[in-house]
Design a protein around this motif. Sequence first.
Motif, mmCIF file in Angstrom:
data_model
loop_
_atom_site.group_PDB
_atom_site.id
_atom_site.type_symbol
_atom_site.label_atom_id
_atom_site.label_comp_id
_atom_site.label_asym_id
_atom_site.label_seq_id
_atom_site.Cartn_x
_atom_site.Cartn_y
_atom_site.Cartn_z
ATOM 1 N N CYS A 42 0.828 -1.212 0.000
ATOM 2 C CA CYS A 42 0.000 0.000 0.000
ATOM 3 C C CYS A 42 0.856 1.254 0.000
ATOM 4 C CB CYS A 42 -0.921 0.008 1.213
ATOM 5 S SG CYS A 42 -2.231 -1.230 1.160
ATOM 6 N N LEU B 30 0.787 4.176 2.761
ATOM 7 C CA LEU B 30 -0.204 5.252 2.763
ATOM 8 C C LEU B 30 -1.393 4.896 3.654
ATOM 9 C CD1 LEU B 30 -0.233 5.972 -1.056
ATOM 10 C CD2 LEU B 30 0.867 7.344 0.724
ATOM 11 N N PRO B 31 -1.634 5.678 4.699
ATOM 12 C CA PRO B 31 -2.756 5.389 5.589
ATOM 13 C C PRO B 31 -4.093 5.298 4.865
ATOM 14 C CG PRO B 31 -1.353 7.054 6.566
ATOM 15 C CD PRO B 31 -0.859 6.827 5.151
ATOM 16 N N LEU B 32 -4.277 6.107 3.836
ATOM 17 C CA LEU B 32 -5.537 6.092 3.088
ATOM 18 C C LEU B 32 -5.771 4.735 2.430
ATOM 19 C CD1 LEU B 32 -7.940 7.832 2.300
ATOM 20 C CD2 LEU B 32 -6.673 8.568 0.293
ATOM 21 N N ALA B 33 -4.710 4.026 2.121
ATOM 22 C CA ALA B 33 -4.836 2.685 1.535
ATOM 23 C C ALA B 33 -4.843 1.612 2.612
ATOM 24 C CB ALA B 33 -3.688 2.441 0.558
ATOM 25 N N VAL C 86 -5.591 1.772 6.067
ATOM 26 C CA VAL C 86 -6.651 1.759 7.086
ATOM 27 C C VAL C 86 -7.905 1.013 6.633
ATOM 28 C CG1 VAL C 86 -8.197 3.206 8.468
ATOM 29 C CG2 VAL C 86 -5.762 3.769 8.315
ATOM 30 N N PRO C 87 -8.461 1.303 5.452
ATOM 31 C CA PRO C 87 -9.673 0.564 5.055
ATOM 32 C C PRO C 87 -9.416 -0.935 4.879
ATOM 33 C CG PRO C 87 -9.341 2.465 3.630
ATOM 34 C CD PRO C 87 -8.124 2.341 4.483
ATOM 35 N N SER D 183 -8.947 -2.522 8.307
ATOM 36 C CA SER D 183 -10.246 -2.574 8.991
ATOM 37 C C SER D 183 -11.091 -3.729 8.459
ATOM 38 C CB SER D 183 -11.011 -1.261 8.807
ATOM 39 O OG SER D 183 -10.342 -0.218 9.472
ATOM 40 N N LYS E 130 -1.176 4.506 -9.196
ATOM 41 C CA LYS E 130 -1.842 4.010 -7.990
ATOM 42 C C LYS E 130 -2.203 2.559 -8.215
ATOM 43 C CE LYS E 130 -1.907 8.008 -6.027
ATOM 44 N NZ LYS E 130 -0.925 8.317 -5.052
ATOM 45 N N CYS F 163 -4.663 -0.598 -7.428
ATOM 46 C CA CYS F 163 -6.021 -0.855 -6.987
ATOM 47 C C CYS F 163 -6.225 -2.359 -7.001
ATOM 48 C CB CYS F 163 -7.053 -0.152 -7.857
ATOM 49 S SG CYS F 163 -7.169 -0.803 -9.521
#
Length: 74
Positions: A23, A26-29, A31-32, A35, A68, A70
Amino acid sequence: MNANIDGASPEIIEVAMEVAKECGGLPLAIVPLASALRGKILNEWKLAYHKISSSRLMDIEDAPRQKKKCIHEP
């Protein structure tokens, strides 16, 4: 490193670290994804790692020089 984060096994922590690297840190990648995987078994973490590590890089229209990753289904 704490080998017992939220009761996770050392094997899950190892795979989770690899997922975080994929990732790009990157926290944006992260964390979700983390979780969604919280409390899951090792095989589910390995599957997520496989999907993200084998995913394609895609161009973002508004940022032509950035790439990026995905997760996609084949």
